[in-house]
Write an enzyme that holds these catalytic residues in place. Structure first.
Site, PDB file in Angstrom:
ATOM      1  N   ILE A  97      -6.475  -1.575  -5.429  1.00 31.59           N
ATOM      2  CA  ILE A  97      -6.880  -2.684  -4.550  1.00 31.59           C
ATOM      3  C   ILE A  97      -8.036  -2.145  -3.824  1.00 31.59           C
ATOM      4  CG2 ILE A  97      -6.601  -3.882  -2.512  1.00 31.59           C
ATOM      5  CD1 ILE A  97      -3.650  -4.405  -3.627  1.00 31.59           C
ATOM      6  N   LYS A 137       4.437  -0.272   7.606  1.00 30.78           N
ATOM      7  CA  LYS A 137       3.190  -1.361   7.314  1.00 30.78           C
ATOM      8  C   LYS A 137       3.446  -2.531   8.548  1.00 30.78           C
ATOM      9  CE  LYS A 137       1.224  -0.701   3.554  1.00 30.78           C
ATOM     10  NZ  LYS A 137      -0.028  -0.187   3.472  1.00 30.78           N
ATOM     11  N   LYS A 158      -9.235   5.999  15.211  1.00 31.82           N
ATOM     12  CA  LYS A 158      -9.800   7.104  16.269  1.00 31.82           C
ATOM     13  C   LYS A 158     -10.820   7.804  15.979  1.00 31.82           C
ATOM     14  CE  LYS A 158      -7.808   8.745  19.491  1.00 31.82           C
ATOM     15  NZ  LYS A 158      -8.019   8.398  21.041  1.00 31.82           N
ATOM     16  N   ASP A 182      -7.439  13.989   3.492  1.00 34.04           N
ATOM     17  CA  ASP A 182      -6.199  13.557   3.725  1.00 34.04           C
ATOM     18  C   ASP A 182      -6.159  12.703   5.128  1.00 34.04           C
ATOM     19  OD1 ASP A 182      -3.160  12.914   4.300  1.00 34.04           O
ATOM     20  OD2 ASP A 182      -2.808  14.974   3.069  1.00 34.04           O
ATOM     21  N   SER A 222      -2.241  -4.220   4.239  1.00 38.97           N
ATOM     22  CA  SER A 222      -0.736  -4.219   4.786  1.00 38.97           C
ATOM     23  C   SER A 222      -0.135  -4.647   3.563  1.00 38.97           C
ATOM     24  CB  SER A 222      -0.402  -4.890   5.988  1.00 38.97           C
ATOM     25  OG  SER A 222       0.840  -4.621   6.480  1.00 38.97           O
ATOM     26  N   ILE A 272       0.122  -7.836  -6.759  1.00 42.38           N
ATOM     27  CA  ILE A 272      -1.162  -7.600  -7.331  1.00 42.38           C
ATOM     28  C   ILE A 272      -0.882  -7.013  -8.880  1.00 42.38           C
ATOM     29  CG2 ILE A 272      -3.626  -6.906  -7.197  1.00 42.38           C
ATOM     30  CD1 ILE A 272      -2.849  -9.184  -5.203  1.00 42.38           C
TER      31      ILE A 272
END
Ligand code: COA
Length: 291
Positions: free
Chosen positions: A32, A173, A138, A78, A155, A202
């Site tokens: 996605i 999530k 952040k 990461d 999400s 999906i």
């Protein structure tokens, strides 16, 4: 660069609406996330894709540049490591001087009943999805404030109800959705928006391969999705274009569910209660299960 007509479903949006703007995306190497960044690039954005697999990222960045004609750089990091994410942001600023849009797409998923979910397994998904989102927000926020840009969090819908084998992902999530709402409220007065897109099933994605039993497109999907088909990654790409575009300039703190209506009639795609009473019975149904 005109919109590639080989992807006709993006042609409803104006060409080049994101010209001169930059998207920073975690999890853009494949699935996605790849389609989301490709779609934004087809509409003019340059991109920075971030992930753990340095070689795969470099290949994806090259492919994205080729298919869209826009610039894409790979920044290996990461999302769990705040220093690495900060370095990726520095690389983005060095290359492009700005970040307008951030897609928090890095995620981890596997099937495991809570009775078999180790502390490390639970923590791993919370760290990738939730802490990864926090770290990304952040590190990017000072730059997104400067451009009055926007966040998009990839999400899910599974935490709206109890979905078997998804305690770790549901918790992660739900926290991502909560973060997005707070960003919308705290950053709205500075002109920054934050929204969530919640994909349903999906086709040909890691998540669907792992979560939906084999052969389900003809058997299960028409019974659990009102629109009777798997979604395509471009359905999420189009949602991203809308949410970042000026057409959504008054949309913040929202969740756009893109699931063919699935959540309204959701049962469970795994046999219930057999799958929870006998996790062994699920092994043969799902690709990538190591229950
Ligand atoms: N069932 C139960 N536990 C699992 C599991 C599964 N299918 N897959 C991983 N775990 C556990 C591991 O056993 C480990 O726990 P332990 O130390 O108690 O044994 C813990 O999760 C961490 O796994 P590990 O693979 O070491 O972590 P990682 O940081 O390298 O990778 C993931 C984490 C989630 C990315 C990895 O499990 C994965 O590749 N998942 C599939 C790909 C994916 O999630 N794609 C995104 C789809 S949305």
């Amino acid at each position: 660069m005109p919109v590639n007509k080989a992807h006709p479903s993006t042609s409803v949006f104006k060409d080049n609406i994101f010209n001169g703007q930059v998207v920073f995306i975690t999890g853009g190497r494949s699935g996605i996330g790849y389609t989301v960044v490709e779609t934004l690039m087809r509409h003019g954005a340059d991109a920075v894709i971030v992930g753990r697999d340095a070689k795969g990222l470099a290949e994806s960045a090259a492919a994205l540049q080729k298919s869209t004609g826009k610039r894409c750089i790979a920044a290996s990091a990461d999302v769990r490591k705040v220093d690495q994410i900060r370095a990726a942001v520095d690389k983005a600023i060095e290359a492009f001087g700005r970040i307008d849009f951030v897609v928090c797409g890095a995620a981890g998923n596997f099937l495991a009943p809570i009775s078999a979910l180790s502390e490390n397994a639970f923590r791993t998904v919370i760290e990738i999805d939730t802490l990864g989102t926090y770290n990304t927000v952040k590190a990017t926020l000072p730059h997104v404030r400067k451009t009055q840009g926007a966040y998009l969090h990839i999400s899910a819908t599974l935490h709206y109800r109890g979905v078997p084998y998804q305690a770790h992902v549901g918790a992660a999530k739900a926290a991502v959705d909560a973060l997005s709402q707070v960003i919308a409220v705290e950053e709205g007065p500075r002109g920054v928006r934050s929204n969530v897109v919640a994909p349903g099933p999906i086709a040909n994605t890691e998540g669907t391969l792992r979560l939906v039993p084999k052969g389900s497109e003809t058997d299960i999907i028409p019974r659990i999705v009102p629109l009777a088909r798997f979604g395509e990654t471009i359905d999420i790409g189009n949602a991203a274009v809308y949410l970042f575009s000026p057409a959504a300039s008054y949309v913040s703190g929202s969740v756009l569910v893109v699931d063919g209506g699935e959540m309204h009639i959701r049962g469970t795609s795994l046999p219930y209660p057999e799958s929870v009473l006998d996790p062994e019975s699920t092994k043969k149904l799902v690709v990538g299960s190591k229950l």
